[in-house]
Design a protein around this motif. Sequence first.
Motif, PDB file in Angstrom:
ATOM      1  N   TRP A   1       0.830  -1.208   0.000  1.00  0.00           N
ATOM      2  CA  TRP A   1       0.000   0.000   0.000  1.00  0.00           C
ATOM      3  C   TRP A   1       0.861   1.254   0.000  1.00  0.00           C
ATOM      4  N   PHE A   2       1.992   1.235   0.730  1.00  0.00           N
ATOM      5  CA  PHE A   2       2.913   2.376   0.676  1.00  0.00           C
ATOM      6  C   PHE A   2       3.488   2.531  -0.736  1.00  0.00           C
ATOM      7  N   GLN A   3       3.792   1.424  -1.389  1.00  0.00           N
ATOM      8  CA  GLN A   3       4.284   1.484  -2.760  1.00  0.00           C
ATOM      9  C   GLN A   3       3.211   2.033  -3.702  1.00  0.00           C
ATOM     10  N   PHE A   4       1.974   1.641  -3.465  1.00  0.00           N
ATOM     11  CA  PHE A   4       0.854   2.157  -4.257  1.00  0.00           C
ATOM     12  C   PHE A   4       0.773   3.677  -4.125  1.00  0.00           C
ATOM     13  N   ALA A   5       0.880   4.175  -2.884  1.00  0.00           N
ATOM     14  CA  ALA A   5       0.823   5.622  -2.658  1.00  0.00           C
ATOM     15  C   ALA A   5       2.000   6.324  -3.322  1.00  0.00           C
ATOM     16  N   PHE A   6       3.192   5.730  -3.215  1.00  0.00           N
ATOM     17  CA  PHE A   6       4.386   6.346  -3.796  1.00  0.00           C
ATOM     18  C   PHE A   6       4.289   6.400  -5.316  1.00  0.00           C
ATOM     19  N   LEU A   7       3.872   5.301  -5.934  1.00  0.00           N
ATOM     20  CA  LEU A   7       3.745   5.273  -7.396  1.00  0.00           C
ATOM     21  C   LEU A   7       2.650   6.224  -7.872  1.00  0.00           C
ATOM     22  N   ALA A   8       1.573   6.357  -7.092  1.00  0.00           N
ATOM     23  CA  ALA A   8       0.517   7.304  -7.450  1.00  0.00           C
ATOM     24  C   ALA A   8       1.051   8.727  -7.410  1.00  0.00           C
ATOM     25  N   PHE A   9       1.881   9.033  -6.409  1.00  0.00           N
ATOM     26  CA  PHE A   9       2.469  10.374  -6.330  1.00  0.00           C
ATOM     27  C   PHE A   9       3.394  10.630  -7.511  1.00  0.00           C
ATOM     28  N   LEU A  10       4.246   9.657  -7.829  1.00  0.00           N
ATOM     29  CA  LEU A  10       5.148   9.823  -8.971  1.00  0.00           C
ATOM     30  C   LEU A  10       4.363   9.997 -10.272  1.00  0.00           C
ATOM     31  N   ALA A  11       3.301   9.207 -10.441  1.00  0.00           N
ATOM     32  CA  ALA A  11       2.487   9.322 -11.652  1.00  0.00           C
ATOM     33  C   ALA A  11       1.852  10.707 -11.735  1.00  0.00           C
ATOM     34  N   GLY A  12       1.369  11.204 -10.595  1.00  0.00           N
ATOM     35  CA  GLY A  12       0.794  12.545 -10.584  1.00  0.00           C
ATOM     36  C   GLY A  12       1.833  13.600 -10.928  1.00  0.00           C
ATOM     37  N   ALA A  13       3.053  13.448 -10.398  1.00  0.00           N
ATOM     38  CA  ALA A  13       4.120  14.399 -10.701  1.00  0.00           C
ATOM     39  C   ALA A  13       4.478  14.370 -12.188  1.00  0.00           C
ATOM     40  N   ILE A  14       4.457  13.192 -12.789  1.00  0.00           N
ATOM     41  CA  ILE A  14       4.753  13.078 -14.226  1.00  0.00           C
ATOM     42  C   ILE A  14       3.683  13.781 -15.053  1.00  0.00           C
ATOM     43  N   THR A  15       2.403  13.644 -14.652  1.00  0.00           N
ATOM     44  CA  THR A  15       1.345  14.335 -15.400  1.00  0.00           C
ATOM     45  C   THR A  15       1.513  15.841 -15.320  1.00  0.00           C
ATOM     46  N   ASP A  16       2.088  16.332 -14.216  1.00  0.00           N
ATOM     47  CA  ASP A  16       2.319  17.773 -14.076  1.00  0.00           C
ATOM     48  C   ASP A  16       3.276  18.268 -15.154  1.00  0.00           C
ATOM     49  N   PHE A  17       4.292  17.463 -15.441  1.00  0.00           N
ATOM     50  CA  PHE A  17       5.223  17.824 -16.522  1.00  0.00           C
ATOM     51  C   PHE A  17       4.567  17.658 -17.890  1.00  0.00           C
ATOM     52  N   LEU A  18       3.871  16.533 -18.075  1.00  0.00           N
ATOM     53  CA  LEU A  18       3.335  16.216 -19.395  1.00  0.00           C
ATOM     54  C   LEU A  18       2.231  17.164 -19.838  1.00  0.00           C
ATOM     55  N   ASP A  19       1.351  17.570 -18.902  1.00  0.00           N
ATOM     56  CA  ASP A  19       0.243  18.405 -19.356  1.00  0.00           C
ATOM     57  C   ASP A  19       0.733  19.775 -19.824  1.00  0.00           C
ATOM     58  N   GLY A  20       1.739  20.317 -19.132  1.00  0.00           N
ATOM     59  CA  GLY A  20       2.305  21.590 -19.575  1.00  0.00           C
ATOM     60  C   GLY A  20       3.023  21.463 -20.911  1.00  0.00           C
ATOM     61  N   TRP A  21       3.786  20.381 -21.052  1.00  0.00           N
ATOM     62  CA  TRP A  21       4.526  20.158 -22.301  1.00  0.00           C
ATOM     63  C   TRP A  21       3.567  19.966 -23.473  1.00  0.00           C
ATOM     64  N   LEU A  22       2.523  19.166 -23.267  1.00  0.00           N
ATOM     65  CA  LEU A  22       1.554  18.922 -24.335  1.00  0.00           C
ATOM     66  C   LEU A  22       0.752  20.169 -24.669  1.00  0.00           C
ATOM     67  N   ALA A  23       0.435  20.966 -23.647  1.00  0.00           N
ATOM     68  CA  ALA A  23      -0.319  22.200 -23.900  1.00  0.00           C
ATOM     69  C   ALA A  23       0.470  23.124 -24.829  1.00  0.00           C
TER      70      ALA A  23
END
Length: 216
Positions: free
Chosen positions: A53-75
């Motif tokens: 469950w801790f790994q699930f939370a960590f991977l969810a945070f990393l995935a969210g951080a990646i979307t922060d980069f991707l949405d700006g780049w794609l925009a």
Amino acid sequence: MNFKWLPNALTIARCVFAGFVLVGFWQAMRLNPLPNGLDADAVSRQITLQQLWFQFAFLAFLAGAITDFLDGWLARKLDAHSRFGVWLDPIADKLLIAAALLGLGLKFQTWLIYVPAAMIIARDVFMTWFRATPRGRSAIVPSNLAKWKTGFEMAAIIGLMLPLAVLRPDAGGEVSTGTSVLAIVATVAVVGLLWTAAVLSWWTAGQYMRAAGRVK
């Protein structure tokens, strides 16, 4: 085919990942402390489940951080800018950070995490409201401090979540990191980054307020 919807979809996904971070922490903490009377195999299985469950939370945070980069780049790449995206993007960022800080507070239960987490979350709530006001919308603050603040936040959160995800807890549910000098230094450094981010968060808020005060 028109893909201009992708940046907004990624921003919405970041809000979902913030929820996943909280779910991961909540489920992990429900397994701590371990019930008495379990045999060794049952204890081992429960510890493994908690770490998953801790790994699930960590991977969810990393995935969210990646979307922060991707949405700006794609925009920028797709020239896909919308009022909805401009409004939701900073809110999604703050939700992701707040979810991780709440989870870390739930896990570590110490004022060393509570105080900077509360400072950062309170500042983000206040600035979200203030930017919605006419004066707040008109303020322009060209500052690199905000980028440093975000960088310190991300580094501190990752530094605190990573041991939970990769180091196996002991029978009491606590992560065993040893008492080596290196482990102590790393812990102090990560917590120091979180406090630095908290101070910078309010410093940049002050900059923003001063800039808004100059708006006529």
